[in-house]
Design a protein around this motif. Structure first.
Motif, mmCIF file in Angstrom:
data_model
loop_
_atom_site.group_PDB
_atom_site.id
_atom_site.type_symbol
_atom_site.label_atom_id
_atom_site.label_comp_id
_atom_site.label_asym_id
_atom_site.label_seq_id
_atom_site.Cartn_x
_atom_site.Cartn_y
_atom_site.Cartn_z
ATOM 1 N N ILE A 276 0.860 -1.187 0.000
ATOM 2 C CA ILE A 276 0.000 0.000 0.000
ATOM 3 C C ILE A 276 0.889 1.227 0.000
ATOM 4 O O ILE A 276 2.034 1.185 0.446
ATOM 5 C CB ILE A 276 -0.951 0.033 1.216
ATOM 6 N N THR A 277 0.346 2.324 -0.486
ATOM 7 C CA THR A 277 1.084 3.574 -0.539
ATOM 8 C C THR A 277 0.248 4.683 0.089
ATOM 9 O O THR A 277 -0.958 4.789 -0.177
ATOM 10 C CB THR A 277 1.424 3.954 -1.990
ATOM 11 N N PHE A 278 0.890 5.484 0.933
ATOM 12 C CA PHE A 278 0.264 6.677 1.483
ATOM 13 C C PHE A 278 0.856 7.897 0.795
ATOM 14 O O PHE A 278 2.078 8.003 0.642
ATOM 15 C CB PHE A 278 0.524 6.785 2.991
ATOM 16 N N THR A 279 -0.021 8.795 0.390
ATOM 17 C CA THR A 279 0.433 10.058 -0.160
ATOM 18 C C THR A 279 0.074 11.187 0.802
ATOM 19 O O THR A 279 -0.731 10.993 1.708
ATOM 20 C CB THR A 279 -0.183 10.307 -1.548
ATOM 21 N N ASN A 280 0.687 12.340 0.624
ATOM 22 C CA ASN A 280 0.517 13.495 1.514
ATOM 23 C C ASN A 280 1.174 13.271 2.882
ATOM 24 O O ASN A 280 0.710 13.776 3.898
ATOM 25 C CB ASN A 280 -0.964 13.841 1.709
ATOM 26 N N VAL A 281 2.256 12.507 2.907
ATOM 27 C CA VAL A 281 3.026 12.308 4.142
ATOM 28 C C VAL A 281 4.107 13.383 4.164
ATOM 29 O O VAL A 281 5.181 13.235 3.576
ATOM 30 C CB VAL A 281 3.654 10.902 4.196
ATOM 31 N N VAL A 313 4.807 7.371 0.469
ATOM 32 C CA VAL A 313 5.522 6.322 1.209
ATOM 33 C C VAL A 313 4.845 4.987 0.919
ATOM 34 O O VAL A 313 3.648 4.820 1.167
ATOM 35 C CB VAL A 313 5.521 6.582 2.722
ATOM 36 N N ALA A 314 5.611 4.030 0.387
ATOM 37 C CA ALA A 314 5.094 2.700 0.077
ATOM 38 C C ALA A 314 5.500 1.716 1.158
ATOM 39 O O ALA A 314 6.638 1.759 1.662
ATOM 40 C CB ALA A 314 5.610 2.234 -1.279
ATOM 41 N N PHE A 315 4.590 0.834 1.521
ATOM 42 C CA PHE A 315 4.838 -0.176 2.546
ATOM 43 C C PHE A 315 4.642 -1.568 1.958
ATOM 44 O O PHE A 315 3.712 -1.792 1.169
ATOM 45 C CB PHE A 315 3.871 -0.010 3.724
ATOM 46 N N ASN A 316 5.499 -2.494 2.372
ATOM 47 C CA ASN A 316 5.287 -3.916 2.123
ATOM 48 C C ASN A 316 4.580 -4.495 3.339
ATOM 49 O O ASN A 316 5.023 -4.301 4.479
ATOM 50 C CB ASN A 316 6.605 -4.639 1.873
ATOM 51 N N ALA A 324 -8.647 -7.821 0.965
ATOM 52 C CA ALA A 324 -9.985 -7.289 1.227
ATOM 53 C C ALA A 324 -10.196 -7.019 2.711
ATOM 54 O O ALA A 324 -10.811 -6.017 3.099
ATOM 55 C CB ALA A 324 -11.045 -8.260 0.716
ATOM 56 N N ASP A 325 -9.680 -7.918 3.580
ATOM 57 C CA ASP A 325 -9.774 -7.704 5.024
ATOM 58 C C ASP A 325 -9.098 -6.401 5.418
ATOM 59 O O ASP A 325 -9.633 -5.605 6.199
ATOM 60 C CB ASP A 325 -9.111 -8.864 5.782
ATOM 61 N N LEU A 326 -7.899 -6.201 4.890
ATOM 62 C CA LEU A 326 -7.132 -5.002 5.227
ATOM 63 C C LEU A 326 -7.862 -3.739 4.782
ATOM 64 O O LEU A 326 -7.992 -2.775 5.545
ATOM 65 C CB LEU A 326 -5.748 -5.072 4.572
ATOM 66 N N HIS A 327 -8.352 -3.732 3.559
ATOM 67 C CA HIS A 327 -8.964 -2.516 3.032
ATOM 68 C C HIS A 327 -10.292 -2.200 3.718
ATOM 69 O O HIS A 327 -10.652 -1.028 3.867
ATOM 70 C CB HIS A 327 -9.137 -2.638 1.518
ATOM 71 N N GLN A 359 -5.709 -8.493 -9.771
ATOM 72 C CA GLN A 359 -5.431 -9.250 -8.553
ATOM 73 C C GLN A 359 -4.236 -8.681 -7.798
ATOM 74 O O GLN A 359 -4.203 -8.685 -6.585
ATOM 75 C CB GLN A 359 -5.191 -10.721 -8.896
ATOM 76 N N LYS A 360 -3.235 -8.213 -8.515
ATOM 77 C CA LYS A 360 -2.055 -7.656 -7.872
ATOM 78 C C LYS A 360 -2.079 -6.151 -8.052
ATOM 79 O O LYS A 360 -2.002 -5.654 -9.162
ATOM 80 C CB LYS A 360 -0.772 -8.256 -8.478
ATOM 81 N N GLU A 361 -2.192 -5.466 -6.941
ATOM 82 C CA GLU A 361 -2.309 -4.021 -7.048
ATOM 83 C C GLU A 361 -1.796 -3.359 -5.783
ATOM 84 O O GLU A 361 -1.731 -3.969 -4.716
ATOM 85 C CB GLU A 361 -3.764 -3.624 -7.285
ATOM 86 N N THR A 362 -1.410 -2.109 -5.930
ATOM 87 C CA THR A 362 -1.040 -1.292 -4.790
ATOM 88 C C THR A 362 -2.176 -0.318 -4.524
ATOM 89 O O THR A 362 -2.576 0.433 -5.414
ATOM 90 C CB THR A 362 0.257 -0.510 -5.058
ATOM 91 N N GLN A 363 -2.697 -0.347 -3.304
ATOM 92 C CA GLN A 363 -3.770 0.575 -2.953
ATOM 93 C C GLN A 363 -3.147 1.904 -2.551
ATOM 94 O O GLN A 363 -2.181 1.946 -1.778
ATOM 95 C CB GLN A 363 -4.587 0.012 -1.791
ATOM 96 N N ILE A 364 -3.710 3.009 -3.057
ATOM 97 C CA ILE A 364 -3.210 4.331 -2.753
ATOM 98 C C ILE A 364 -4.155 4.992 -1.745
ATOM 99 O O ILE A 364 -5.377 5.063 -1.982
ATOM 100 C CB ILE A 364 -3.113 5.209 -4.013
ATOM 101 N N TYR A 365 -3.592 5.489 -0.649
ATOM 102 C CA TYR A 365 -4.378 6.169 0.367
ATOM 103 C C TYR A 365 -3.854 7.587 0.573
ATOM 104 O O TYR A 365 -2.644 7.814 0.577
ATOM 105 C CB TYR A 365 -4.316 5.429 1.717
ATOM 106 N N TYR A 366 -4.780 8.520 0.739
ATOM 107 C CA TYR A 366 -4.427 9.901 1.041
ATOM 108 C C TYR A 366 -4.454 10.057 2.551
ATOM 109 O O TYR A 366 -5.474 9.818 3.205
ATOM 110 C CB TYR A 366 -5.412 10.872 0.391
#
Length: 370
Positions: A276-281, A313-316, A324-327, A359-366
């Protein structure tokens, strides 16, 4: 006497609710159980520690069936081994035992038992209840001084399910009546509910039927524009019980069990990973806040920084369950907004909801911060 005990229990409850600026609520002190006790004798203290342990297990797993698990029942006999401290509280002649347990070991025990773990960030539920406690049907308000209101507080505390009740001021009274709730006219109630901050709402009624009490309840999701939707119940439950307290317990159990199915995560035993990636950090302080946030999510085994590019900032992530549980869990938090998904294979961007996601994707969160 019952009302006094309930009021004291709530004051010294093991349930602390921190309402956030948006819908969800953060539940704290999940390591703590408070139980009434008759004296400070060693025998009663030992029994009280076991009861407090059961309360903590219920709050952290969210499901009553956790208390029937063989691993949990075995640990119950040595509950004091997980205890970090205990103390007594006296109010108005009533004695209570307050017990704290090692939270990390409680979570590890639930994982060992194969049980779901429910994190601190939990849905906030608005309750519309038709109450007949005073001999006439009315809608239970936030400020009502009746036993059923205190009983809801107690049940909310025991299960760690944050509740909100309508003010029943002129605005509410003009939009919602007893028959709207009894008739399950969810569309009109959903419209009136939009003034409140919540994730789900309950329509419920408890009414005397001869020597018993009948109850019915339905759980609905909050929608951004409820007036444009045909509301469908997520959970429906009804029955007859001996007391109002049993009816409230049944309503809360049905609500809690649904939330557990959505937000409490058991270990799948698989090695699932995602990113997952967070933006605006924009600062180190915000990065630390994000790391702490990820660390407490019940869906995550571990999280590590992969890259930092500007304010992104990207996280593994290593998962107990699946993406789906995480999101679902992250969608509860008002500090973040979902932006989009990035296909890791070809770098294409797609807006959520428009097309089927890869199926394989990086979710972007603000990251909106505190």
């Amino acid at each position: 006497m019952l009302k006094l005990i309930l009021r004291i229990f709530v004051i010294f409850s093991s349930f602390t609710l921190v309402l956030t600026l948006a819908n969800a609520a953060e539940v704290k002190q999940l390591d703590e159980g408070v139980v009434p006790i008759e004296s400070r004798s060693a025998a009663l203290r030992s029994q009280g520690i076991k009861q407090a342990f059961e309360h903590v297990i219920l709050k952290n797993s969210g499901t009553q069936s956790a208390l029937d698990n063989d691993v949990i029942k075995k640990q119950l006999n040595s509950a004091n081994a997980l205890m970090t401290q205990y103390g007594y509280v006296e109010r108005d002649g009533e004695l209570f035992l307050k017990v704290n347990f090692d939270q990390k070991r409680i979570i590890a025990l639930l994982r060992q038992a194969g049980l779901p773990v429910w994190g601190k960030q939990r849905p906030l539920t608005l309750v519309w209840l038709v109450n007949s406690e005073n001999g006439q049907r009315d809608i239970l308000s936030d400020g009502a001084n009746v036993v059923s209101r205190d009983t809801f507080n107690l049940a909310s505390s025991a299960r760690g399910v944050p509740l909100l009740f309508p003010l029943m001021d002129l605005d509410d009274a003009m939009k919602v009546g007893v028959n709207d709730i009894r008739g399950r006219f969810a569309d009109s109630v959903a419209d009136a509910s939009l003034r409140y901050q919540f994730n789900y709402f309950v329509l419920a009624a408890i009414e005397p039927q001869g020597a018993v009490f009948s109850y019915q309840m339905d759980l609905y999701p909050r929608e951004k524009d409820a007036r444009a939707l045909q509301m469908n119940s997520l959970v429906s439950n009804s029955g007859e019980v001996a007391t109002v307290e049993e009816a409230i317990a049944a309503i809360m159990a049905a609500t809690s069990e649904y939330y557990v199915s959505q937000y409490a995560i058991a270990d799948s035993g698989e090695r699932n990973t995602t990113s997952i990636t967070f933006t605006n950090v924009a600062s180190m302080q915000e990065l630390v806040s994000i790391e702490r946030y990820l660390d407490q999510l019940s869906a995550i085994k571990s999280a590590s920084i992969a890259t930092i590019v500007g304010q992104d900032v990207a996280f593994n992530i290593s998962l107990f369950g699946n993406d789906a549980d995480l999101h679902r869990l992250m969608a509860l938090d008002p500090r973040i907004d979902v932006i989009e998904s990035i296909n890791q294979q070809n770098g294409d961007y797609s807006s959520l909801g428009e097309i089927e996601q890869p199926q394989k994707e990086t979710q972007i969160y603000y990251w909106k911060g505190q």
